[in-house]
Design an enzyme around this catalytic site. Structure first.
Site, short mmCIF file in Angstrom:
data_model
loop_
_atom_site.label_atom_id
_atom_site.label_comp_id
_atom_site.label_asym_id
_atom_site.label_seq_id
_atom_site.Cartn_x
_atom_site.Cartn_y
_atom_site.Cartn_z
N ASP A 48 0.85 -1.19 0.00
CA ASP A 48 0.00 0.00 0.00
C ASP A 48 0.89 1.24 0.00
O ASP A 48 1.78 1.38 0.84
CB ASP A 48 -0.90 -0.02 1.24
CG ASP A 48 -1.92 1.11 1.22
OD1 ASP A 48 -3.01 0.92 0.67
OD2 ASP A 48 -1.61 2.18 1.76
N ASP A 83 -3.56 2.32 -5.45
CA ASP A 83 -2.30 2.35 -4.69
C ASP A 83 -2.05 1.09 -3.87
O ASP A 83 -1.19 1.08 -3.00
CB ASP A 83 -2.25 3.59 -3.79
CG ASP A 83 -2.98 3.41 -2.48
OD1 ASP A 83 -4.05 2.78 -2.47
OD2 ASP A 83 -2.46 3.91 -1.46
N GLU A 84 -2.78 0.04 -4.17
CA GLU A 84 -2.73 -1.08 -3.23
C GLU A 84 -3.02 -2.39 -3.94
O GLU A 84 -3.85 -2.45 -4.83
CB GLU A 84 -3.79 -0.74 -2.19
CG GLU A 84 -4.28 -1.73 -1.29
CD GLU A 84 -5.29 -1.09 -0.31
OE1 GLU A 84 -5.75 -1.84 0.51
OE2 GLU A 84 -5.60 0.11 -0.39
N1 DCP Z 1 -8.62 8.45 -1.48
C1 DCP Z 1 -9.69 9.27 -1.81
N2 DCP Z 1 -10.74 9.40 -0.94
C2 DCP Z 1 -10.76 8.73 0.23
C3 DCP Z 1 -9.69 7.88 0.57
C4 DCP Z 1 -8.63 7.78 -0.31
O1 DCP Z 1 -9.69 9.88 -2.87
N3 DCP Z 1 -11.77 8.87 1.08
C5 DCP Z 1 -7.48 8.37 -2.41
C6 DCP Z 1 -6.39 9.32 -1.97
C7 DCP Z 1 -5.36 8.44 -1.33
C8 DCP Z 1 -5.53 7.13 -2.09
O2 DCP Z 1 -6.92 7.07 -2.44
O3 DCP Z 1 -4.06 8.97 -1.46
C9 DCP Z 1 -5.15 5.93 -1.29
O4 DCP Z 1 -5.93 5.84 -0.13
P1 DCP Z 1 -5.40 5.23 1.22
O5 DCP Z 1 -6.56 4.94 2.09
O6 DCP Z 1 -4.46 4.10 0.93
O7 DCP Z 1 -4.62 6.44 1.91
P2 DCP Z 1 -3.25 7.09 1.59
O8 DCP Z 1 -2.47 6.32 0.59
O9 DCP Z 1 -3.48 8.53 1.25
O10 DCP Z 1 -2.51 7.05 2.98
P3 DCP Z 1 -1.88 5.80 3.79
O11 DCP Z 1 -0.43 6.16 3.95
O12 DCP Z 1 -2.58 5.80 5.09
O13 DCP Z 1 -2.12 4.57 2.99
CA CA Z 2 -4.87 2.15 -0.18
CA CA Z 3 -2.15 4.11 0.75
#
Ligand code: DCP
Ligand code: CA
Ligand code: CA
Length: 355
Positions: free
Chosen positions: A10, A104-105
């Site tokens: 992730d 991203d995962e």
């Molecule tokens: N995303 C979005 N709306 C949300 C949650 C996420 O548009 N409610 C998008 C933006 C994030 C991406 O999806 O960058 C990936 O979500 P993640 O939940 O994996 O969160 P992040 O990658 O931002 O942070 P982490 O380091 O906690 O994985």
């Molecule tokens: Ca994710």
């Molecule tokens: Ca993420």
């Protein structure tokens, strides 16, 4: 079944990290990707912003109140998509059993892998390094014996971390795990469980499968398994397609050249549309003709460059079709474009029309 080796990868603060990478002025600063208007929400928050309590899905107005210096950045989905394609291509160096959950995962099953590496942890380390070296972004990885544990593990040392739950640790780990950390237990279910005195995996283990199913419906059976660290779900691969195509079988066989050409043109339009939708271009154009007696002939033409233009594909297709024998009426026509410049992910295409 022998022990599986599953990795969950992730990306860290994905959208926000891409923005910080591409704009040095944002580095080390609290950044929120999303609209700053009164009705906007935060899509992603940099870790600097998270220190102030800014989170994904939070209204931008709330986020701005929590962090006065918060910098709002408009999302650039093309950049995220490109990074996503790149990390997937890295995953595929090790295995084709890759199941993306979002941009991203992904889960990877590396029990068997292309390099014959024995250590899943080593593979996860390699992947994290390749992502960092090639994309200038960090990812977190979890390694364990199933999807559930790999996913929980990838969160343990986030950001920019790796963690491993070994087979012999599974039992104790899942017993001690807080139920909020169980993937699939949301806020509502967690509250319900807390009211029942269930806080950890061990607490959940006191209930029979029947009792859990009674209380939580179908998810109950899943909860029964995961609190014991059991998860047999397979990694379902995103099969990488090597061609984009469409074909059509006609209700009545087409006998005259004009109607054959018209049908072919429609098919070409569909194929071009799919190439564009999948953001890919191809060099080889294959036409398939099936006659009334079911005999089939295919011909391929390879161009010097990649294309997804309807006019170009139509020109090649028509020329190739004109060279085909046309003694019998035609029951099926198909066009496919292969030799793609970007591997195409199956989830974007309808399979029914492809060949
Ligand atoms: N995303 C979005 N709306 C949300 C949650 C996420 O548009 N409610 C998008 C933006 C994030 C991406 O999806 O960058 C990936 O979500 P993640 O939940 O994996 O969160 P992040 O990658 O931002 O942070 P982490 O380091 O906690 O994985
Ligand atoms: Ca994710
Ligand atoms: Ca993420």
């Amino acid at each position: 079944m022998s022990q599986r080796k599953i990795i969950h990868i992730d990306m860290d603060a994905f959208f926000a990290s891409v923005e910080q990478r591409d704009n040095p002025e944002l580095r080390g600063k609290p950044v929120a990707v999303g609209g700053s208007s009164s009705r906007g929400v935060v899509a992603a928050a940099s870790y600097e912003a998270r220190a102030f309590g800014v989170r994904s899905a939070m209204p931008s107005s709330v986020a701005a109140r929590k962090c006065a210096d918060l910098i709002f950045v408009r999302p650039r989905f093309d950049a995220y998509k490109e990074a996503s394609n790149h990390i997937r291509s890295i995953f595929h160096r090790y295995t084709d059993l890759v199941e993306p959950l979002s941009l991203d995962e992904a889960y990877l099953d590396v029990t068997q892998n292309k390099l014959g590496l024995a250590s899943a942890t080593q593979i996860a380390r390699n992947i994290r390094k390749e992502i960092f070296d090639e994309l200038n972004l960090t990812a977190s990885a979890g390694v364990s014996v199933n999807k559930f544990l790999a996913k929980v593990a990838s969160d343990l040392n986030k950001p920019n971390g790796i963690s491993l739950i070994r087979p012999e640790q599974v039992d104790a780990f899942s017993a001690n795990l807080k139920i909020e950390k169980f993937f699939g237990i949301g806020e509502v279910t967690a509250k319900k469980m807390h009211r029942m005195g269930i806080h950890t995996g061990n607490d959940l283990r006191r209930f029979s499968r029947v009792a859990l199913t009674h209380m939580f419906g179908k998810a109950g059976g899943y909860f029964y398994n995961i609190c014991r660290g059991i998860d047999d779900r397979e990694v379902k691969p995103d099969r990488v397609r090597k061609s984009v195509g469409a074909e059509q079988t006609f209700k009545t066989d087409l006998a005259d050249f004009d109607s054959q050409c018209r049908a072919l043109h429609e098919i070409v339009e569909e194929v071009a549309l799919r190439l564009i939708k999948n953001d890919t271009k191809g060099r080889t154009i294959t036409i398939k003709v099936r006659y009334q007696d079911f005999s089939t002939s295919t011909r391929s033409v390879t161009l010097d460059d990649f294309t997804n233009e309807v006019g170009r594909i139509a020109e090649v297709t028509m020329k190739s079709f004109a060279d085909h024998p046309r003694l019998l009426p035609i029951r099926l026509l198909g066009v496919a474009v292969s030799n793609l410049d970007v591997a195409v992910n199956e989830q974007f295409g309808q399979l029914t029309l492809d060949f």
